[in-house]
Design an enzyme around this catalytic site. Structure first.
Site, short mmCIF file in Angstrom:
data_model
loop_
_atom_site.label_atom_id
_atom_site.label_comp_id
_atom_site.label_asym_id
_atom_site.label_seq_id
_atom_site.Cartn_x
_atom_site.Cartn_y
_atom_site.Cartn_z
N ASP A 95 0.81 -1.22 0.00
CA ASP A 95 0.00 0.00 0.00
C ASP A 95 0.84 1.27 0.00
OD1 ASP A 95 -2.55 -1.25 -0.03
OD2 ASP A 95 -2.31 -1.74 2.08
N ASP A 156 -5.89 -5.54 -5.15
CA ASP A 156 -5.76 -4.12 -4.81
C ASP A 156 -4.44 -3.53 -5.28
OD1 ASP A 156 -7.09 -5.92 -3.08
OD2 ASP A 156 -7.24 -4.47 -1.48
N ARG A 228 -15.19 -4.91 -4.14
CA ARG A 228 -14.15 -3.88 -4.23
C ARG A 228 -12.95 -4.38 -5.03
NH1 ARG A 228 -14.50 -2.18 0.52
NH2 ARG A 228 -12.60 -2.83 1.56
N1 GLY Z 1 -7.04 -2.28 -0.12
C1 GLY Z 1 -7.84 -2.78 0.93
C2 GLY Z 1 -9.30 -2.66 0.71
O1 GLY Z 1 -9.77 -2.37 -0.38
O2 GLY Z 1 -10.01 -2.86 1.68
#
Ligand code: GLY
Length: 379
Positions: A95, A156, A228
């Site tokens: 991240d 992600d 997501r």
């Molecule tokens: N990147 C972590 C989430 O989308 O919760």
């Protein structure tokens, strides 16, 4: 896209800017956490993966209204990102991309601040330490020696790769781009299933490079499609296309988008996993909707004018945004300091369920900005 600044967009921007301005004092040095509690973000230090979504909103707000009222807080936040990098505070994660794209790269793209460029390249160097040459992947979470996390990639991470593409472009060193490209190819090959749904995460053997198995963390089950993750995929593959010119990424992004759109409930805001739909007693995840809007708009922009999908993605993006603006903002929750309600962080862990999400607020602002004006990506 011809910007479509309707009354709905104008009103939503007015509402969001007011909310952001009300938050400037509370989040001058501190930041909103990943998720609210009872729809209120409690200020915290710059330690989580989500810390940059606040400064990202400030850059967008400034681009929209041109006001200097955000400047001091932006400066405080940038200093805090510099300190965090220097002291390596909780940066054992992919991240790093989310963190340093929306802070230092945004600042460099908007203001050409030399220090921000340097910091972004240092952050990219740190991200490169997570790259495993054998498997061609960037490990998602945790210490590289951690047996539970060794060799895990997550969808992600596609949103973090622009940090590496930026570093290659600015330094001329192709190794950052090569790592990002290989990681995106591995994600395309293993995380995307044949029916164009996606695993949340996938494990590789870092000694042999062998691909092992898919596993969810935040989705309903290992073989379901976490909403997501699918939204990260639409936007993320489009970004890798932009930086590598590999058209297969655009094809993949289109397939993911088509799956996402065809699994939306009637009001266009997905449930937290696409296995659910109208009639299921489950929460929606407004943040997935906001990410998907931005992904669909960027994807549409990359398609030739002759591609009919171009118009249909833009239309769907607008419809999703309309639904969010009508029924998913905090306009009827005056005590809330967030923008979007009805987000889900991690249903399985019962963390941030039916709350405001800091990234949901950021992508809501990004989507409004994209409809309001010509906007150059921070990603
Ligand atoms: N990147 C972590 C989430 O989308 O919760």
């Amino acid at each position: 896209m011809k910007e479509k600044c309707t009354e709905m967009i104008k009103n939503s921007i007015d509402f969001s800017l007011k909310k952001i301005q009300q938050n400037l004092e509370t989040f001058s040095e501190l930041v909103p956490p990943a998720a609210s509690e009872n729809l209120v973000y409690q200020p915290e230090g710059n330690t989580d993966w989500t810390a940059s979504f606040w400064v990202g909103q400030l850059f967008l707000a400034k681009e929209i209204d041109g006001s200097d009222r955000y400047d001091q807080v932006i400066e405080n936040q940038l200093k805090s990102f510099e300190t965090r990098l220097k002291n390596k505070v909780d940066l054992e994660t992919h991240d790093i991309g989310f963190l340093y794209i929306l802070s230092t790269i945004a600042d460099y793209k908007l203001n050409r601040t030399p220090n921000s460029k340097l910091l972004a390249i240092q952050a990219a160097d740190l991200l490169m330490e997570r790259y495993n040459e054998k498997a061609g992947i960037i490990q998602a979470w945790g210490n590289l020696e951690d047996d539970n996390e060794n060799g895990r990639i997550i969808i992600d991470c596609l949103m973090n790769l622009p940090l590496l593409y930026f570093a290659s472009n600015e330094t001329g060193d192709e190794s950052y781009r090569d790592a990002a490209y290989r990681h995106a190819k591995q994600t395309q090959k293993y995380i995307v299933r044949d029916n164009f749904t996606t695993y949340h995460s996938y494990f590789f053997d870092t000694q042999t490079g062998e691909a092992k198995f898919g596993k969810t963390v935040q989705g309903y089950s290992d073989d379901s499609c976490w909403a997501r993750g699918q939204a990260w995929g639409i936007y993320g593959f489009t970004l890798s296309y932009l930086y590598t010119g590999d058209v297969s990424f655009i094809e993949t992004a289109k397939h993911l988008a088509d799956y996402f759109i065809s699994h939306l409930p009637a009001d266009n805001v997905p449930f937290w996993d696409l296995i659910f739909n109208d009639g299921d007693d489950q929460e929606r995840d407004s943040s997935s909707a906001a990410i998907a809007i931005c992904g669909l708009l960027e994807l549409a922009k990359q398609l030739p004018l002759s591609d009919s999908k171009r118009e249909s993605y833009e239309k769907k993006a607008y419809e999703i945004l309309q639904s969010l603006s009508e029924n998913y903002t905090t306009k009827n929750v005056p005590y809330s300091n967030g923008l979007l309600i009805h987000g889900v962080y991690n249903k399985n862990g019962n963390v941030g369920v039916d709350e405001c999400m800091s990234w949901g607020d950021y992508f809501y602002m990004e989507s409004l900005t994209r409809f309001n004006q010509v906007w150059n990506r921070y990603w």
